[in-house]
Scaffold this motif. Sequence first.
Motif, short mmCIF file in Angstrom:
data_model
loop_
_atom_site.label_atom_id
_atom_site.label_comp_id
_atom_site.label_asym_id
_atom_site.label_seq_id
_atom_site.Cartn_x
_atom_site.Cartn_y
_atom_site.Cartn_z
N GLU A 156 2.23 7.04 8.09
CA GLU A 156 1.73 5.72 7.81
C GLU A 156 2.68 4.51 8.31
N PRO A 157 4.14 4.71 8.28
CA PRO A 157 4.92 3.91 9.04
C PRO A 157 4.66 3.52 10.43
N ASN A 158 4.17 4.22 11.14
CA ASN A 158 3.79 3.92 12.76
C ASN A 158 2.71 3.10 12.33
N ILE A 159 1.70 3.41 11.58
CA ILE A 159 0.46 2.36 11.39
C ILE A 159 0.76 1.20 11.14
N TYR A 160 1.89 1.07 10.54
CA TYR A 160 2.26 -0.15 9.73
C TYR A 160 3.04 -1.03 10.88
N ASP A 161 3.86 -0.40 11.73
CA ASP A 161 4.57 -0.85 12.63
C ASP A 161 3.44 -1.57 13.75
N THR A 162 2.49 -1.08 14.11
CA THR A 162 1.68 -1.39 15.14
C THR A 162 0.80 -2.56 14.67
N ILE A 163 0.45 -2.76 13.17
CA ILE A 163 -0.24 -3.84 12.79
C ILE A 163 0.75 -5.00 12.87
N VAL A 164 2.03 -4.65 12.33
CA VAL A 164 3.14 -5.86 12.52
C VAL A 164 3.21 -6.47 13.82
N THR B 246 -3.23 -11.44 6.90
CA THR B 246 -1.76 -10.66 7.03
C THR B 246 -1.72 -9.46 6.31
N LEU B 247 -0.66 -8.87 6.86
CA LEU B 247 -0.48 -7.53 5.74
C LEU B 247 -0.23 -7.66 4.50
N ALA B 248 0.05 -8.89 4.04
CA ALA B 248 0.31 -9.26 2.40
C ALA B 248 -0.92 -8.83 1.66
N GLN B 249 -1.95 -9.13 2.25
CA GLN B 249 -3.30 -8.82 1.71
C GLN B 249 -3.61 -7.53 1.39
N SER B 250 -2.80 -6.48 1.97
CA SER B 250 -2.95 -5.13 1.89
C SER B 250 -1.66 -4.48 1.10
N GLY B 251 -0.93 -5.44 0.53
CA GLY B 251 0.37 -4.96 -0.17
C GLY B 251 1.40 -4.62 0.89
N ASN B 252 1.42 -5.11 1.93
CA ASN B 252 2.56 -4.73 2.99
C ASN B 252 2.70 -3.54 3.10
N THR B 253 1.62 -2.48 3.27
CA THR B 253 1.44 -1.14 3.55
C THR B 253 0.19 -1.15 4.48
N ALA B 254 0.37 0.08 5.28
CA ALA B 254 -0.76 0.46 6.00
C ALA B 254 -1.45 1.81 5.31
N LEU B 255 -1.29 1.91 4.08
CA LEU B 255 -1.79 3.23 3.35
C LEU B 255 -3.31 3.34 3.44
N HIS B 256 -4.00 2.27 3.60
CA HIS B 256 -5.57 2.32 3.68
C HIS B 256 -5.76 2.88 4.97
N ALA B 257 -5.28 2.21 5.73
CA ALA B 257 -5.44 2.51 7.25
C ALA B 257 -5.26 3.78 7.75
N VAL C 180 8.58 11.23 6.42
CA VAL C 180 9.26 10.28 5.77
C VAL C 180 9.85 10.96 4.47
N GLY C 181 10.80 10.87 3.91
CA GLY C 181 11.08 11.30 2.64
C GLY C 181 11.64 10.06 1.83
N VAL C 182 11.42 10.21 0.64
CA VAL C 182 11.64 8.75 -0.17
C VAL C 182 12.68 9.26 -1.48
N SER C 183 13.82 8.50 -1.58
CA SER C 183 14.68 8.81 -2.59
C SER C 183 14.14 8.86 -4.07
N PRO C 184 14.70 9.21 -4.93
CA PRO C 184 14.29 8.88 -6.37
C PRO C 184 14.87 7.45 -6.49
N ALA C 185 14.24 6.63 -7.40
CA ALA C 185 14.66 5.43 -7.66
C ALA C 185 15.91 5.13 -8.55
N VAL C 186 16.85 4.16 -8.17
CA VAL C 186 17.97 3.81 -8.93
C VAL C 186 17.77 2.31 -9.60
#
Length: 696
Positions: A144-152, A388-399, A504-510
Motif C-alpha cells: 500500500e505505501p507504494n500506491i500511496y506514494d504514486t498518488i501523492v 485529494t488524498l484527504a477524501q480517502s483518509g490519507n491512505t491508499a488502502l482501498h486502491a 511494512v511492520g508497524v509498532s505497538p502504539a505508545v
Amino acid sequence: MSLKGLAPAALLLWGAAPAFAHVPATPRTAQLTEDRQLWITLATDSLDAVQETLRGPGMTSPAPTRTKNGVSMMQVRESQLFRISELMHEKFKRCAGFLAHETEAEASEAMEKAGAPEQPQKALVEYTLNNADTANALIADLQEPNIYDTIVKLSSYTTRYYKSTTGAQAALWLKEHWASLASGRPEVTVEEFVHTNYNQRSIILTIPGSTKPSEVVVVGGHLDSTVGSSGSNPNTASPGADDDASGIASITEVIRTALAQNYRPERTVKFIGYAAEEAGLLGSQDIAKWHKTQAINVVGVLQLDMTNYKGSTNYDVGVITDYTNAAQNTFLRSLITTYIPALKIVDTKCNYGCSDHASWNNQGFPASFPFEATFNDSNKFIHSVNDTLAQSGNTALHAAKFSRVTAAYVAELAKGTVNGTVVDTVPPATVLTSPASGATLLGSVTLTANATDNVGVSKVEFYVDNVLKGTDTTAPYSFVWDTASTPNGAHVLSTKAFDARQNVGVSPAVNVTVNNPSTVAEYNATLKAPTCATVNAKCDSGGLLVGRGTRGPNGGSEPNTPNTLQNSCADQSKGTYHVDESNDRIVVSTVDGLPFAPGKAVKIEATVWAYASSPSSDKLDLYYAADATAPVWISLGTLTPSAGQVQTLTKNYTLPSGGALQAVRARFRYGGSTSSTACGQGEYDDHDDLVFAVTR
C-alpha cells in the motif's frame, strides 16, 4: 492516435512482438491553438442538458443531432468539451459521459455500435482459474505505501489536463517511473503513444508473451485530470487524486511486483496510462482504434478509473455491467471470490462513455471495469480542487484492493509464472523504545525505535496520531519531535519499518501526554504589557495588540492600550483602523526550537498594517530590553514594508544575559525618525511591547 499523425515505423506492433517505435514530438502550435470542429456521442438522456449549456454566454449554438440505440451524436467545437465534461459531472455524475470523434462518420459508427449496453460477445479465450501460484505470489507482494506514494506524486501536479504543460509533464514522469521499474528487464518496453492536436502522451509498458505473444491483455487507466466544477479555466488546480491518480497507482504497483518477481506471462501484457480521457476518451479511442486497424488480438481489457474512495461499508468493488463484456465480467467476479474473498462485490452501471473501457468495447474487444463503489456512492469531490488524498483518509488502502484484483486478472488471463528470485514477504518488526508509554512530554523530545528484519531494514518512519513526522534510514533509529508544534493533551506514537521489498511492520502504539506551557501571551496588569510568564521556545501576543490607541476593531480601541511597559509610550489615534498604520502582533521564537535562554538566537515577527497608498513611507523600529522590570532599550534597526495592508516583518537577534523577564518593542510609524528613548510622537505612531520569560 490518428494514423495520419504517425510515421510508418510507429504503426508496428506484435506479429511476433515488435514494439511501438518511438515517435519524437513535432511542433504543433497551430494545431494546439485551433478550435477544431469535432463530433461527440452521448447518452440521449443527457442531450437536452448539453444542448442547453451550449446555448450559454460565449458558446456556439449546438448543431443538429441524430439519435439511435439510446445514443445521440452532435457537432461541437473542441473548446466546448470542457463545458460538456463539467456538466456531465455536475448534473449526471458521469466521467466523462461522452466520446469525442474526429469525423461525423466515426461518430455515426459509434452510435450504431452502441446497441445493448452489456455486450454478450463470446469470450475470445477460455476463462480458467488454474494459475494460483503466480496469482498468490503477485498479490502477496503488493504494498500500500507504494500506491500511496504514486498518488501523492501525480496529484502534486497543478493539473493533468490534457492540453496543459503540467499534464504533459505528468505523462513523461509516468514513463520515466515505469521505465525505472523495468530497468532489469531489457525485453520490457515503455513507450509514448503520440496523439495529434495535443501534447499529452499516453504511456504504454509492454511485457511480451513467452508462448502466445500475439494474444494481448490490456490493463489501463487515464492519467489526465480536469477541473470540472472548479471553474471555466482548464488550467485551474485539479489534483485528481482519486480521478484517476488512484487507478494509475493501483496499476503501477502491479507493474512493480510483476517485474520485481520476474513475471513471465504467456500472453503479451500491456499496461497503459491514457491521455485525454476527460475530454471524451480521446486517448483510449486512438489506441483502441489502432489495435483494431492493425488486427491485434486483444483478448481482454481491464479498466481502473477511481479506486481509492470507499463509498460504502457494505461492499468493496462495483462491477460495471453496462458497455462491458458479460462473459469477462463473470470471470472477474470469479477472480475476486477466489483470490480476494474478503472483498464484497456489487453490480452497478455508469452509462454511456463513462471511462476508457468504452473505447475498447466500441471496437469489439472484451472489457471490464471494476469500480470503487456504485456510481451513486462514488467520490463526490472529483473534478475539483478537493479531489485529494484527504477524501480517502490519507491512505491508499482501498486502491490496494484493486491492485490485488488486477494482479489476479493478469495472472489468470495472461497466465505465466514468477521465477528467478525468492520473494520476501516477511515484514520487519519494530518497537518504539522511547519515550515510555504514559510519559508526559514537553519541548523537544527524541523518539527512538528498534527495527529488525529477516533481510534488512531500509527505513523507519515515526508517526504522531498516524501522521508521519520523521524518517530515519540508519540504526539506531531516532527522530527529534518538537512537541510544541502539537496541541497539549493525549497523543499516540508509533513507528513503521520498511524493508527493500516494501514489506511494512508497524509498532505497538505508545500513549503519551503533551503538556507544554502556553505560547500565547496574557496581559500582565502589573507590567501593563502582554507577557509569557513561563519559559518556552515561543511567545505570541495573539490578539492583544490589534489596532492603535482608540483605532481598534469594531469601532473600539486596541485592547489595553498602549501595551507598553508601565504605559511608558502613548499611542496616537489619528486616522482610521486598518486604513492607517498599526502594529497588530508580535511573535518571538528561538531559531532552534529550544527554550529561551541567554545566547539563544531568536526571531522577531511583527505583523503590521501598512498604509496602502505609500507603504514605503511607513517604518518599523525594533528594540530589545535585557530586563523587562527595568528596561534599557537597545535598537535592532528599522524595517520598511514592501507593500500595503498586512505585512509581517522579521528580525533576528541574540538573547543577552539579563533578567528573568526580557522584552521586545515595536514602534510602527508614518515618516518621522528613530528615537533614542524608543518612544515617538508622530500622529500615527503605534508602540507595543512583548515580555517573555528566559531561563537564567
